[in-house]
Design a protein around this motif. Structure first.
Motif: not given
Ligand code: NAP
Length: 221
Positions: A53, A91, A146, A56, A32, A29
Motif C-alpha cells: 500500500s 512484516l 501467529h 500510506k 516497526t 508501512t
Molecule cells: N506487536 C508486538 O508487541 C510484537 C512483539 C514481538 C514481535 N513482534 C513482531 O514484529 C513484527 C512487526 O510488528 P509491527 O507491530 O511493526 O507490525 P505492524 O505495524 O502490524 O505492520 C505490519 C506490516 O506488515 C505488512 N503486512 C501485513 N500483512 C501483509 C500482507 N498480507 N502482504 C504484505 N504486507 C503485509 C503491513 O502492511 P500494510 O501496512 O499494507 O497493512 C505492515 O507493513 C510482527 O511480525 C510481530 O511478530 C511484535
C-alpha cells in the motif's frame, strides 16, 4: 586535546565513517518498518520500501524509493532487490489471532529471491516468545496461529545459506528511546518490552556492524 599517532587517527576516522548502503525494507508501512525506513535514511542509506500500500507513505526523500509489490511474489522481489546490499523484513499479520502463512510465505519468497539475486544479508523480525520459559509458553499459546507462522518463517530463514540475523524482541512499544540490550541465543534478562525505534536501531546496527551472522538474537529494553 589528545593527539593520536597519525596511523591510529587515520584508522579511527575510517572506522567511524559509515558505509552507505542500499537497503530493501519489506513491511515498511508497519510501525516497526517505518522506524527502520526513517532511521536508515537518517543514517544516509538508500532505502527501497517494498509495500503493498504505497499510498500510506507520504514522505518524499531523494534516497527513498517506494515500490508497490506482493511480499509473496519471488519474481517481484528479485526485481526489487537488484543491486541492494541487504534486506530487512518487519512484516507482521494485521490480525495476529487469525491463521496466516504470511510470514512463512514471504520468507520463502524473499530468501529464494535473495539467492537468485546474490543479496546475502537478511535481518528479519521474529518474537521473543519463541524462547523457552513459562510466560513465553503462555504468549505462544494465546498467539498460537501467529507463532506457528513465525516459527515456520525462522526455519525457512535458517535453511538457505544466507547471512541471516533473526531478531526476537518482546512486547513492542511506541516509546521514544533508541537503546537496546541484545543477547545471542537467549533473551536479555528481565527484558519485557522494547520500543519499535530501538528494534529499528538494532536491525540497522546488525547490518552496519556486520554482527550476529546466522544468529538468533534476543533484544529488549
Ligand atoms: N506487536 C508486538 O508487541 C510484537 C512483539 C514481538 C514481535 N513482534 C513482531 O514484529 C513484527 C512487526 O510488528 P509491527 O507491530 O511493526 O507490525 P505492524 O505495524 O502490524 O505492520 C505490519 C506490516 O506488515 C505488512 N503486512 C501485513 N500483512 C501483509 C500482507 N498480507 N502482504 C504484505 N504486507 C503485509 C503491513 O502492511 P500494510 O501496512 O499494507 O497493512 C505492515 O507493513 C510482527 O511480525 C510481530 O511478530 C511484535
Amino acid at each position: 586535546m589528545i593527539t593520536l599517532p597519525a596511523n591510529k587517527a587515520f584508522r579511527e576516522a575510517n572506522t567511524n565513517r559509515r558505509r552507505i548502503m542500499k537497503l530493501l525494507v519489506i513491511g515498511a508501512t508497519g510501525r516497526t518498518g517505518w522506524e527502520v525506513v526513517q532511521h536508515a535514511l537518517a543514517r544516509g542509506h538508500h532505502v527501497t520500501a517494498f509495500v503493498r500500500s504505497p499510498e500510506k507513505i507520504t514522505l518524499r526523500n531523494e534516497r527513498l524509493i517506494i515500490l508497490k509489490g506482493d511480499a509473496m511474489d519471488e519474481d517481484q522481489l528479485v526485481e526489487a532487490m537488484r543491486d541492494h546490499d541487504a534486506v530487512l523484513s518487519t512484516l507482521g499479520p494485521r490480525q495476529a489471532f487469525k491463521p496466516s502463512s504470511l510470514l512463512h510465505d514471504s520468507a520463502l519468497a524473499a530468501t529464494r529471491a535473495m539467492n537468485r539475486s546474490g543479496v546475502k544479508r537478511l535481518v528479519i523480525l521474529s518474537a521473543a516468545a519463541h524462547f523457552p520459559g513459562i510466560p513465553n509458553r503462555i504468549v505462544s499459546f494465546i498467539l498460537r496461529n501467529h507463532m506457528r507462522d513465525s516459527r515456520a518463517m525462522e526455519e525457512i530463514v535458517q535453511a538457505n545459506g544466507l547471512d541471516w540475523t533473526i531478531a526476537r524482541p518482546p512486547r513492542l512499544t511506541e516509546e521514544d528511546y533508541p537503546t537496546y540490550r541484545s543477547r545471542e541465543g537467549a533473551a536479555p534478562k528481565m527484558g519485557f518490552s522494547l520500543s519499535r525505534k530501538a528494534v529499528a536501531v538494532f536491525m540497522l546496527d546488525a547490518i552496519e556492524q556486520k554482527k550476529h551472522f546466522r544468529k538468533i538474537v534476543g533484544i529488549a529494553k
